[in-house]
Structure formats: structure tokens, C-alpha cells
Enzyme design. Structure first.
Site, PDB file in Angstrom:
ATOM      1  N   HIS A  18     -48.739 -14.970  22.659  1.00  0.00           N
ATOM      2  CA  HIS A  18     -49.712 -14.962  23.755  1.00  0.00           C
ATOM      3  C   HIS A  18     -50.852 -14.183  23.420  1.00  0.00           C
ATOM      4  CE1 HIS A  18     -47.240 -17.022  27.309  1.00  0.00           C
ATOM      5  NE2 HIS A  18     -47.547 -17.700  26.098  1.00  0.00           N
ATOM      6  N   HIS A  41     -47.157 -28.383  23.994  1.00  0.00           N
ATOM      7  CA  HIS A  41     -46.069 -28.003  24.802  1.00  0.00           C
ATOM      8  C   HIS A  41     -46.324 -27.080  25.702  1.00  0.00           C
ATOM      9  CE1 HIS A  41     -44.299 -29.940  21.099  1.00  0.00           C
ATOM     10  NE2 HIS A  41     -43.068 -30.062  21.765  1.00  0.00           N
ATOM     11  N   ASP A 149     -45.822 -36.705  25.576  1.00  0.00           N
ATOM     12  CA  ASP A 149     -45.264 -36.098  24.236  1.00  0.00           C
ATOM     13  C   ASP A 149     -46.349 -35.583  23.502  1.00  0.00           C
ATOM     14  OD1 ASP A 149     -44.197 -35.778  21.718  1.00  0.00           O
ATOM     15  OD2 ASP A 149     -42.540 -37.028  21.823  1.00  0.00           O
ATOM     16  N   GLY A 150     -46.221 -34.200  23.340  1.00  0.00           N
ATOM     17  CA  GLY A 150     -47.219 -33.339  22.746  1.00  0.00           C
ATOM     18  C   GLY A 150     -47.462 -33.975  21.235  1.00  0.00           C
ATOM     19  N   ASP A 170     -45.937 -25.279  20.633  1.00  0.00           N
ATOM     20  CA  ASP A 170     -44.565 -24.240  21.240  1.00  0.00           C
ATOM     21  C   ASP A 170     -43.501 -25.078  21.536  1.00  0.00           C
ATOM     22  OD1 ASP A 170     -43.693 -22.109  22.128  1.00  0.00           O
ATOM     23  OD2 ASP A 170     -44.818 -21.985  23.656  1.00  0.00           O
TER      24      ASP A 170
HETATM   25  N1  SAM Z   1     -46.449 -22.868  25.690  1.00  0.00           N
HETATM   26  C1  SAM Z   1     -45.948 -22.614  27.019  1.00  0.00           C
HETATM   27  C2  SAM Z   1     -46.410 -21.121  27.284  1.00  0.00           C
HETATM   28  O1  SAM Z   1     -46.718 -20.613  26.080  1.00  0.00           O
HETATM   29  O2  SAM Z   1     -46.547 -20.816  28.290  1.00  0.00           O
HETATM   30  C3  SAM Z   1     -44.384 -22.736  26.916  1.00  0.00           C
HETATM   31  C4  SAM Z   1     -43.671 -23.771  26.732  1.00  0.00           C
HETATM   32  S1  SAM Z   1     -41.946 -23.821  26.441  1.00  0.00           S
HETATM   33  C5  SAM Z   1     -41.654 -22.891  25.287  1.00  0.00           C
HETATM   34  C6  SAM Z   1     -41.709 -25.591  25.961  1.00  0.00           C
HETATM   35  C7  SAM Z   1     -41.947 -26.680  26.670  1.00  0.00           C
HETATM   36  O3  SAM Z   1     -42.333 -27.759  25.831  1.00  0.00           O
HETATM   37  C8  SAM Z   1     -41.073 -26.820  27.763  1.00  0.00           C
HETATM   38  O4  SAM Z   1     -41.600 -26.826  29.220  1.00  0.00           O
HETATM   39  C9  SAM Z   1     -40.621 -28.050  27.573  1.00  0.00           C
HETATM   40  O5  SAM Z   1     -40.262 -29.122  28.877  1.00  0.00           O
HETATM   41  C10 SAM Z   1     -41.640 -29.017  26.927  1.00  0.00           C
HETATM   42  N2  SAM Z   1     -41.413 -30.040  25.895  1.00  0.00           N
HETATM   43  C11 SAM Z   1     -40.297 -30.441  25.214  1.00  0.00           C
HETATM   44  N3  SAM Z   1     -40.422 -31.399  24.528  1.00  0.00           N
HETATM   45  C12 SAM Z   1     -41.719 -31.827  24.549  1.00  0.00           C
HETATM   46  C13 SAM Z   1     -42.322 -32.754  23.815  1.00  0.00           C
HETATM   47  N4  SAM Z   1     -42.105 -33.482  22.972  1.00  0.00           N
HETATM   48  N5  SAM Z   1     -43.847 -32.971  24.214  1.00  0.00           N
HETATM   49  C14 SAM Z   1     -44.383 -31.887  25.346  1.00  0.00           C
HETATM   50  N6  SAM Z   1     -43.606 -31.068  25.984  1.00  0.00           N
HETATM   51  C15 SAM Z   1     -42.360 -30.936  25.606  1.00  0.00           C
END
Ligand code: SAM
Length: 286
Positions: A18, A41, A149-150, A170
Site C-alpha cells: 500500500h 483482487h 475473476d480478476g 494481489d
Molecule cells: N488487494 C486487496 C488489498 O490490498 O486491500 C487485498 C486482496 S486479498 C490479498 C486477495 C483477494 O482476492 C481475496 O479477497 C480473494 O477472495 C480474492 N480472489 C481470489 N481469487 C480471485 C480471482 N481469481 N479474481 C478476483 N479475486 C480473487
């Protein structure tokens, strides 16, 4: 998909990710040209630091809590700007003071930096986290939240009409093949949009997998930053992580070279940071 960022929000990994994200946003929005931001993500958007999840791990206290306790005098400018962004978000949830009530996730930090005309898509796959993210930005036309899906969004949104983009990737690294999936997604993104700025977080646990991933970026211009808490980290806890930024904006390296050792010095005995530029990087500008 068991990962919930609420257990980890504000921990040492978030300090790296961050503080760098805030600097990237500052530098990329300094130019008078529109920016597209994709957070692949995104998580829930904001996290209650007094809630059961944060209290159970104590990671925020050992991370952002330590930085908040520091005097701003002599603090690297990038860290001071990051803490100001954290405090600006927190102020909406309670009186200002030493203790934070709520910590901003990456989508909140992005939102705070957007200018009119910039575009932001935040993807979150987990249904409950996506619902929280939608609530966090309910009624905010500047943020498009997708329960999606990101990795797919990299294909569907690049190249952006703005021709300038920051892509934050992320993942939770729950899947054993996450590094391979990630490397493929980054390659795909670069093929579609080679000049975009990509910030990619990774855990340092399986070192050969980390090195193979970094090797896959050898043709690009990147900065690789890592934070390592050192050998005293309790067994089973994440002890080190990295962020690699492809096509970093000018002045980003300088800011992070100052910020990271300062952050590491506040994370306990034995904590350290590193920053290396890719072999393909141009020489530093005067
Ligand atoms: N980026 C956020 C932050 O810095 O505040 C934290 C994200 S956390 C490390 C990862 C997130 O990715 C989780 O909430 C999880 O549910 C989500 N996730 C997992 N696989 C994913 C995918 N293929 N596409 C989008 N989100 C996904």
C-alpha cells in the site's frame, strides 16, 4: 477460496503493497492525462481493526500500528503520504487519535487518488467479499465493482481507451499453481498493453517459484521490492513478501529506496528490505 483479508489487513505485507500503491497513484496522476486503474483482487475495500478477525491475528498492530505510533518528523515522504491516506479514510469512522478504527484496502486507496475522468474497475471473486466491496462503494459512480475473476479482467479491459493504466494484481496464493497462473496473466497483459504499469504482490515462501516468476519478467523493466521480517517470525506465519512493479513511473524508485528501509527498521529486530531493478532497466535518471 478461504482467504479473508480481514485477518491480515494492515500487516507488513500491506505496508509494502500500500505504500508503493499510494506512490504509484501519486506519480501516475501527476500527469494531466486520464488513467485507468484495474484492481484484479480487490478484497472487501475496508477493514474493521477492532473486529474479531484483526484482533485474532494482531497483524495490524504489529504492522500499521507501529508506523502510526511514529513521529512524522524525519519520516520518508512516501511513508508520510501513505499514513495520511490511511488516516483520511479512518477519520470517517471515529475520532482522530493514536488508534485506527478501520484500515483502507487497495480499492479505497485507489479511490482516494482518482481524479474526475479517471476510471477504476475493482474485481473480487469471493461472493461475500464482493458484497462487502459493493457496499463499500454503494452509490459511488467513480468505482465499478465486479464480482468476477480478476485474471479474466486483464484480458477484457486491456488495452484501455485511456492508453495509460495501473494494474494491481494481489492474489491470495491459496492455489498451488498461483505463480504459473499469475505469470501467464502478466504475459497476456503485457502482450495486450506493453506500456502499462503492473504492480504484482507475492509471498516469499517457495523461493524457487518466486525466482521462476521473476525470471519470466526478464524482458521487462521492473523494480523488485521485498520486506522480510527475519527469522524470529512465528512458525507458519508469512515472514517475507515482495512487490514487483513493471514499468514504474519516474521517481518511484527513489521514493521507495527511502521508504522501505525506514519501514523495515520499525518491524522488529532482523527485519530488512531490498529493492533491485531488472537487468533490462534503463540507468537511473539524473
Ligand atoms: N488487494 C486487496 C488489498 O490490498 O486491500 C487485498 C486482496 S486479498 C490479498 C486477495 C483477494 O482476492 C481475496 O479477497 C480473494 O477472495 C480474492 N480472489 C481470489 N481469487 C480471485 C480471482 N481469481 N479474481 C478476483 N479475486 C480473487
Amino acid at each position: 477460496m478461504n482467504y479473508r483479508h480481514g485477518y491480515h489487513a494492515g500487516n507488513f505485507a500491506d505496508l509494502l503493497k500500500h505504500s508503493a500503491l499510494c506512490e504509484l497513484l501519486r506519480l501516475l496522476t501527476a500527469k494531466d492525462k486520464k488513467l485507468f486503474v484495474l484492481d484484479t483482487h480487490a478484497g472487501a475495500g475496508g477493514y474493521d481493526l477492532a473486529g474479531a478477525k484483526a484482533r485474532r491475528t494482531g497483524e495490524a498492530e504489529a504492522g500499521i500500528g507501529r508506523l502510526m505510533a511514529e513521529s512524522r518528523t524525519g519520516m520518508p515522504a512516501a511513508v508520510a503520504r501513505y499514513l495520511a491516506a490511511v488516516q483520511a479514510y479512518d477519520r470517517k469512522f471515529g475520532p482522530p487519535g493514536g488508534v485506527l478504527h478501520r484500515y483502507p484496502g487497495s480499492p479505497r486507496l485507489v479511490r482516494a487518488a482518482l481524479r474526475p475522468g479517471d476510471r477504476f474497475i475493482a474485481c473480487e471473486k469471493h461472493p461475500e467479499e464482493a458484497l462487502l466491496l459493493k457496499r463499500e462503494f454503494a452509490g459511488d459512480q467513480a468505482v465499478e465493482v465486479r464480482q468476477a475473476d480478476g485474471y479474466h479482467a486483464i484480458k477484457s479491459t486491456l488495452p484501455p481507451v485511456e492508453r495509460r493504466a495501473l494494474v494491481l494484481i494481489d492474489p491470495p496464493f491459496e492455489a498451488t499453481d498461483e505463480f504459473e497462473v499469475l505469470a501467464r496473466a502478466v504475459r497476456h497483459g503485457l502482450r495486450r498493453f506493453a506500456t502499462g504499469c503492473y504492480a504484482i504482490w507475492y509471498p516469499v515462501k517457495d523461493e524457487p517459484a518466486v525466482e521462476a516468476f521473476i525470471q519470466s519478467l526478464a524482458e521487462t523493466h521492473y523494480l523488485r521490492m521485498e520486506l522480510d521480517l527475519g527469522p524470529r517470525t512465528p512458525e507458519g506465519k508469512l515472514a517475507a513478501c515482495g512487490l514487483v512493479v513493471i514499468n514504474p513511473p519516474w521517481k518511484f524508485e527513489e521514493a521507495m529506496r527511502e521508504a522501505l528501509p525506514w519501514i523495515a527498521a520499525r518491524l522488529g529486530d532482523g527485519a530488512r528490505s531490498s529493492l533491485v531493478a531488472s537487468p533490462a532497466s534503463p540507468p537511473p535518471q539524473a
